[in-house]
Design a protein around this motif. Structure first.
Motif, PDB file in Angstrom:
ATOM      1  N   VAL A  27      32.855 -39.966  -4.919  1.00 43.72           N
ATOM      2  CA  VAL A  27      32.546 -38.527  -4.569  1.00 43.72           C
ATOM      3  C   VAL A  27      32.207 -37.840  -5.931  1.00 43.72           C
ATOM      4  CG1 VAL A  27      33.842 -36.590  -4.048  1.00 43.72           C
ATOM      5  CG2 VAL A  27      34.011 -38.592  -2.668  1.00 43.72           C
ATOM      6  N   THR A  28      32.887 -38.253  -7.035  1.00 47.03           N
ATOM      7  CA  THR A  28      32.482 -37.760  -7.989  1.00 47.03           C
ATOM      8  C   THR A  28      30.864 -37.716  -8.423  1.00 47.03           C
ATOM      9  OG1 THR A  28      34.518 -37.942  -9.448  1.00 47.03           O
ATOM     10  CG2 THR A  28      32.734 -37.691 -10.796  1.00 47.03           C
ATOM     11  N   ARG A  29      30.506 -38.965  -8.083  1.00 44.16           N
ATOM     12  CA  ARG A  29      29.215 -39.439  -8.228  1.00 44.16           C
ATOM     13  C   ARG A  29      28.237 -38.543  -7.506  1.00 44.16           C
ATOM     14  NH1 ARG A  29      29.137 -45.815  -9.878  1.00 44.16           N
ATOM     15  NH2 ARG A  29      31.028 -45.849 -11.392  1.00 44.16           N
ATOM     16  N   ILE A  30      28.543 -38.569  -6.258  1.00 45.93           N
ATOM     17  CA  ILE A  30      28.010 -37.867  -5.169  1.00 45.93           C
ATOM     18  C   ILE A  30      27.435 -36.304  -5.536  1.00 45.93           C
ATOM     19  CG2 ILE A  30      27.990 -36.946  -2.845  1.00 45.93           C
ATOM     20  CD1 ILE A  30      29.400 -39.304  -2.037  1.00 45.93           C
ATOM     21  N   HIS A  31      28.497 -35.761  -6.403  1.00 40.13           N
ATOM     22  CA  HIS A  31      28.238 -34.311  -6.778  1.00 40.13           C
ATOM     23  C   HIS A  31      27.533 -34.243  -8.084  1.00 40.13           C
ATOM     24  CE1 HIS A  31      30.679 -32.170  -3.701  1.00 40.13           C
ATOM     25  NE2 HIS A  31      31.520 -33.076  -3.848  1.00 40.13           N
ATOM     26  N   ALA A  32      27.996 -35.308  -8.947  1.00 38.21           N
ATOM     27  CA  ALA A  32      27.188 -35.296 -10.284  1.00 38.21           C
ATOM     28  C   ALA A  32      25.620 -35.593 -10.252  1.00 38.21           C
ATOM     29  CB  ALA A  32      27.789 -36.291 -11.132  1.00 38.21           C
ATOM     30  N   TYR A  33      25.148 -36.463  -8.887  1.00 42.71           N
ATOM     31  CA  TYR A  33      23.661 -36.703  -9.173  1.00 42.71           C
ATOM     32  C   TYR A  33      23.331 -36.372  -7.494  1.00 42.71           C
ATOM     33  CZ  TYR A  33      25.209 -40.179 -12.669  1.00 42.71           C
ATOM     34  OH  TYR A  33      25.439 -40.532 -13.847  1.00 42.71           O
TER      35      TYR A  33
END
Length: 251
Positions: free
Chosen positions: A206-212
Protein backbone atom coordinates in the motif's frame (compact mmCIF):
# COMPACT_ATOMS: atom_id res chain seq x y z
CA UNK A 1 15.94 -19.24 15.07
CA UNK A 2 16.76 -15.63 15.95
CA UNK A 3 19.33 -13.44 14.24
CA UNK A 4 21.84 -14.03 17.04
CA UNK A 5 21.61 -17.79 16.48
CA UNK A 6 22.61 -17.61 12.80
CA UNK A 7 26.04 -19.10 12.20
CA UNK A 8 29.04 -16.99 11.29
CA UNK A 9 29.48 -13.25 11.27
CA UNK A 10 29.67 -12.26 7.61
CA UNK A 11 26.88 -9.85 6.67
CA UNK A 12 24.36 -10.03 3.88
CA UNK A 13 24.09 -7.02 1.58
CA UNK A 14 20.83 -5.47 0.36
CA UNK A 15 21.21 -3.54 -2.90
CA UNK A 16 18.40 -0.99 -3.16
CA UNK A 17 17.48 1.61 -5.78
CA UNK A 18 14.41 3.44 -4.44
CA UNK A 19 14.90 7.23 -4.36
CA UNK A 20 11.86 7.94 -2.17
CA UNK A 21 12.80 7.61 1.51
CA UNK A 22 9.49 6.20 2.80
CA UNK A 23 9.27 3.13 0.53
CA UNK A 24 13.07 2.73 0.65
CA UNK A 25 13.16 2.68 4.46
CA UNK A 26 10.11 0.43 4.62
CA UNK A 27 11.68 -1.99 2.14
CA UNK A 28 14.76 -2.28 4.34
CA UNK A 29 12.60 -2.79 7.43
CA UNK A 30 10.68 -5.57 5.66
CA UNK A 31 13.88 -7.34 4.63
CA UNK A 32 15.10 -7.10 8.23
CA UNK A 33 11.83 -8.50 9.56
CA UNK A 34 11.51 -11.43 7.19
CA UNK A 35 15.17 -12.42 7.09
CA UNK A 36 15.45 -12.15 10.88
CA UNK A 37 18.74 -10.29 10.42
CA UNK A 38 19.91 -7.39 12.56
CA UNK A 39 21.02 -4.16 10.86
CA UNK A 40 24.61 -5.18 11.57
CA UNK A 41 24.10 -8.35 9.50
CA UNK A 42 22.11 -6.75 6.68
CA UNK A 43 24.04 -3.89 5.15
CA UNK A 44 21.98 -1.61 2.90
CA UNK A 45 23.47 0.07 -0.15
CA UNK A 46 21.28 2.72 -1.79
CA UNK A 47 22.56 2.63 -5.34
CA UNK A 48 20.30 5.43 -6.53
CA UNK A 49 22.22 7.71 -4.18
CA UNK A 50 25.74 6.30 -3.95
CA UNK A 51 28.03 4.35 -6.29
CA UNK A 52 28.42 0.63 -5.70
CA UNK A 53 31.03 0.17 -2.97
CA UNK A 54 33.77 -2.43 -3.34
CA UNK A 55 32.20 -5.78 -2.43
CA UNK A 56 34.47 -8.68 -1.57
CA UNK A 57 32.20 -11.66 -2.18
CA UNK A 58 34.41 -13.77 0.08
CA UNK A 59 33.50 -11.49 2.99
CA UNK A 60 29.71 -11.55 2.67
CA UNK A 61 27.19 -14.31 3.23
CA UNK A 62 25.05 -13.35 0.26
CA UNK A 63 23.49 -10.59 -1.84
CA UNK A 64 19.84 -9.50 -1.77
CA UNK A 65 18.34 -7.13 -4.35
CA UNK A 66 15.14 -5.20 -3.73
CA UNK A 67 12.64 -3.97 -6.28
CA UNK A 68 13.22 -0.90 -8.41
CA UNK A 69 11.43 1.74 -10.48
CA UNK A 70 14.10 1.07 -13.16
CA UNK A 71 13.19 -1.07 -16.17
CA UNK A 72 15.93 -2.94 -18.00
CA UNK A 73 13.94 -2.79 -21.25
CA UNK A 74 13.61 1.01 -21.27
CA UNK A 75 15.20 2.61 -24.36
CA UNK A 76 18.68 3.89 -23.57
CA UNK A 77 17.72 7.48 -24.35
CA UNK A 78 14.98 7.33 -21.70
CA UNK A 79 17.29 6.08 -18.95
CA UNK A 80 18.66 8.65 -16.54
CA UNK A 81 22.37 8.93 -15.83
CA UNK A 82 21.71 7.30 -12.45
CA UNK A 83 19.90 4.35 -14.02
CA UNK A 84 22.70 3.84 -16.54
CA UNK A 85 25.30 3.91 -13.75
CA UNK A 86 23.33 1.49 -11.59
CA UNK A 87 22.83 -0.91 -14.49
CA UNK A 88 26.55 -0.88 -15.32
CA UNK A 89 27.49 -1.51 -11.69
CA UNK A 90 24.91 -4.26 -11.30
CA UNK A 91 26.04 -5.90 -14.54
CA UNK A 92 29.62 -6.08 -13.29
CA UNK A 93 28.57 -7.50 -9.93
CA UNK A 94 26.10 -10.01 -11.40
CA UNK A 95 28.76 -11.32 -13.78
CA UNK A 96 31.01 -12.06 -10.79
CA UNK A 97 28.13 -13.48 -8.73
CA UNK A 98 27.13 -15.88 -11.50
CA UNK A 99 30.71 -16.89 -12.28
CA UNK A 100 31.35 -17.69 -8.61
CA UNK A 101 27.84 -18.98 -7.86
CA UNK A 102 27.65 -16.59 -4.90
CA UNK A 103 24.37 -16.74 -2.92
CA UNK A 104 22.08 -14.15 -4.50
CA UNK A 105 18.35 -13.49 -4.29
CA UNK A 106 16.93 -10.70 -6.42
CA UNK A 107 13.30 -9.65 -5.93
CA UNK A 108 11.62 -8.27 -9.08
CA UNK A 109 14.59 -6.13 -10.20
CA UNK A 110 16.67 -9.27 -9.79
CA UNK A 111 14.86 -10.75 -12.79
CA UNK A 112 15.88 -7.74 -14.87
CA UNK A 113 19.52 -7.84 -13.78
CA UNK A 114 19.97 -11.60 -14.11
CA UNK A 115 17.88 -11.74 -17.27
CA UNK A 116 20.01 -9.05 -18.88
CA UNK A 117 23.16 -10.99 -17.96
CA UNK A 118 21.70 -14.11 -19.58
CA UNK A 119 20.64 -12.27 -22.72
CA UNK A 120 17.03 -13.27 -22.07
CA UNK A 121 14.28 -11.28 -23.82
CA UNK A 122 12.83 -8.77 -21.35
CA UNK A 123 9.75 -6.92 -22.49
CA UNK A 124 6.15 -6.06 -21.63
CA UNK A 125 4.64 -9.34 -22.88
CA UNK A 126 4.06 -10.64 -19.35
CA UNK A 127 3.86 -7.40 -17.40
CA UNK A 128 1.46 -7.62 -14.44
CA UNK A 129 -0.49 -4.83 -12.76
CA UNK A 130 -0.03 -4.30 -9.04
CA UNK A 131 -2.08 -7.11 -7.56
CA UNK A 132 -2.10 -10.48 -5.81
CA UNK A 133 -1.49 -13.44 -8.14
CA UNK A 134 -1.54 -17.21 -7.77
CA UNK A 135 1.91 -18.78 -8.03
CA UNK A 136 2.64 -22.46 -8.69
CA UNK A 137 5.93 -24.24 -8.08
CA UNK A 138 7.30 -26.32 -10.92
CA UNK A 139 8.64 -29.83 -10.32
CA UNK A 140 12.11 -28.27 -9.94
CA UNK A 141 10.67 -25.73 -7.50
CA UNK A 142 9.13 -28.45 -5.38
CA UNK A 143 12.57 -30.08 -5.10
CA UNK A 144 14.73 -26.95 -4.68
CA UNK A 145 16.36 -26.33 -1.29
CA UNK A 146 15.18 -22.71 -1.16
CA UNK A 147 11.54 -23.32 -2.10
CA UNK A 148 10.77 -26.67 -0.51
CA UNK A 149 9.26 -24.87 2.50
CA UNK A 150 6.65 -23.21 0.28
CA UNK A 151 3.30 -24.77 -0.58
CA UNK A 152 2.95 -25.97 -4.17
CA UNK A 153 0.53 -23.10 -4.78
CA UNK A 154 0.57 -19.75 -2.98
CA UNK A 155 -0.34 -16.09 -3.43
CA UNK A 156 2.17 -13.27 -3.88
CA UNK A 157 2.31 -9.53 -4.53
CA UNK A 158 3.39 -8.42 -8.01
CA UNK A 159 3.55 -5.24 -10.02
CA UNK A 160 5.96 -4.90 -12.93
CA UNK A 161 6.08 -3.36 -16.40
CA UNK A 162 8.45 -5.96 -17.84
CA UNK A 163 9.32 -9.62 -17.44
CA UNK A 164 11.35 -12.38 -19.05
CA UNK A 165 9.35 -13.66 -22.01
CA UNK A 166 11.52 -16.75 -22.66
CA UNK A 167 13.81 -18.28 -20.04
CA UNK A 168 17.22 -19.42 -21.40
CA UNK A 169 18.02 -23.13 -21.04
CA UNK A 170 20.83 -22.58 -18.53
CA UNK A 171 18.29 -21.30 -15.99
CA UNK A 172 15.98 -23.57 -13.99
CA UNK A 173 12.34 -22.47 -13.77
CA UNK A 174 11.09 -22.80 -10.19
CA UNK A 175 7.73 -21.00 -10.16
CA UNK A 176 5.17 -19.69 -12.61
CA UNK A 177 1.79 -17.98 -12.75
CA UNK A 178 -0.96 -17.88 -15.39
CA UNK A 179 -0.16 -14.28 -16.29
CA UNK A 180 3.64 -14.47 -16.05
CA UNK A 181 5.34 -17.78 -16.87
CA UNK A 182 8.70 -16.87 -15.27
CA UNK A 183 8.00 -16.02 -11.62
CA UNK A 184 11.16 -17.55 -10.14
CA UNK A 185 14.30 -19.16 -11.49
CA UNK A 186 17.73 -20.35 -10.41
CA UNK A 187 21.17 -20.20 -12.00
CA UNK A 188 23.81 -22.67 -10.89
CA UNK A 189 23.13 -23.81 -7.34
CA UNK A 190 22.86 -20.52 -5.42
CA UNK A 191 21.71 -17.65 -7.65
CA UNK A 192 17.97 -16.91 -7.56
CA UNK A 193 15.52 -14.32 -8.84
CA UNK A 194 11.82 -13.81 -8.26
CA UNK A 195 9.42 -11.69 -10.27
CA UNK A 196 7.08 -11.52 -7.28
CA UNK A 197 7.99 -9.67 -4.08
CA UNK A 198 8.82 -12.03 -1.17
CA UNK A 199 9.61 -9.07 1.09
CA UNK A 200 6.21 -7.38 0.89
CA UNK A 201 3.27 -7.38 3.26
CA UNK A 202 -0.03 -5.56 2.73
CA UNK A 203 1.09 -2.35 4.46
CA UNK A 204 4.28 -2.34 2.42
CA UNK A 205 2.58 -2.64 -0.94
CA UNK A 206 0.00 0.00 0.00
CA UNK A 207 2.90 2.37 0.75
CA UNK A 208 4.36 1.67 -2.69
CA UNK A 209 1.02 2.12 -4.44
CA UNK A 210 0.79 5.63 -3.05
CA UNK A 211 4.50 6.42 -3.54
CA UNK A 212 4.51 5.32 -7.21
CA UNK A 213 1.00 6.43 -8.18
CA UNK A 214 2.40 8.63 -10.97
CA UNK A 215 4.89 6.06 -12.33
CA UNK A 216 2.51 4.42 -14.80
CA UNK A 217 1.76 1.19 -12.94
CA UNK A 218 -1.93 2.08 -13.06
CA UNK A 219 -4.11 4.83 -14.48
CA UNK A 220 -4.84 8.09 -12.65
CA UNK A 221 -8.40 6.91 -11.92
CA UNK A 222 -7.41 3.38 -10.81
CA UNK A 223 -6.03 4.00 -7.33
CA UNK A 224 -9.00 2.48 -5.53
CA UNK A 225 -9.09 -0.50 -7.90
CA UNK A 226 -5.40 -1.12 -7.30
CA UNK A 227 -5.79 -0.93 -3.54
CA UNK A 228 -8.65 -3.41 -3.79
CA UNK A 229 -6.58 -5.73 -6.00
CA UNK A 230 -3.87 -6.18 -3.36
CA UNK A 231 -6.52 -7.04 -0.77
CA UNK A 232 -8.23 -9.76 -2.84
CA UNK A 233 -6.46 -12.58 -0.97
CA UNK A 234 -4.07 -12.88 1.98
CA UNK A 235 -0.35 -13.22 1.22
CA UNK A 236 1.70 -15.12 3.78
CA UNK A 237 3.98 -17.70 2.14
CA UNK A 238 6.56 -15.80 0.01
CA UNK A 239 8.43 -14.23 2.94
CA UNK A 240 9.60 -17.71 3.96
CA UNK A 241 12.06 -17.52 1.08
CA UNK A 242 13.99 -14.75 2.81
CA UNK A 243 14.35 -16.59 6.10
CA UNK A 244 15.31 -19.80 4.33
CA UNK A 245 17.89 -17.90 2.27
CA UNK A 246 19.70 -16.49 5.30
CA UNK A 247 19.49 -19.76 7.24
CA UNK A 248 20.96 -21.63 4.30
CA UNK A 249 23.77 -19.20 3.48
CA UNK A 250 24.77 -17.41 6.71
CA UNK A 251 28.45 -17.98 7.38
Amino acid sequence: MTATELPGDRPFVLLATRAEDLPADEEYALFLRYTGLSPERLLRVRLERDPMPPLDLDEVSGILVGGSPFNASDPLEKKSAVQRRVEAEMAELVAEVVARDTPFLGACYGVGTLGTHLGAPIDATFAEPISVVDISLTAAGRADALTTGLPEGFTAFVGHKEAISALPPQAELLASSPTCPVQMFRLGRNVYATQFHPELDLDGIVTRIHAYASYGYFGPDELDLTLAAVRRAPVTAPSRLLRTFVERYAR
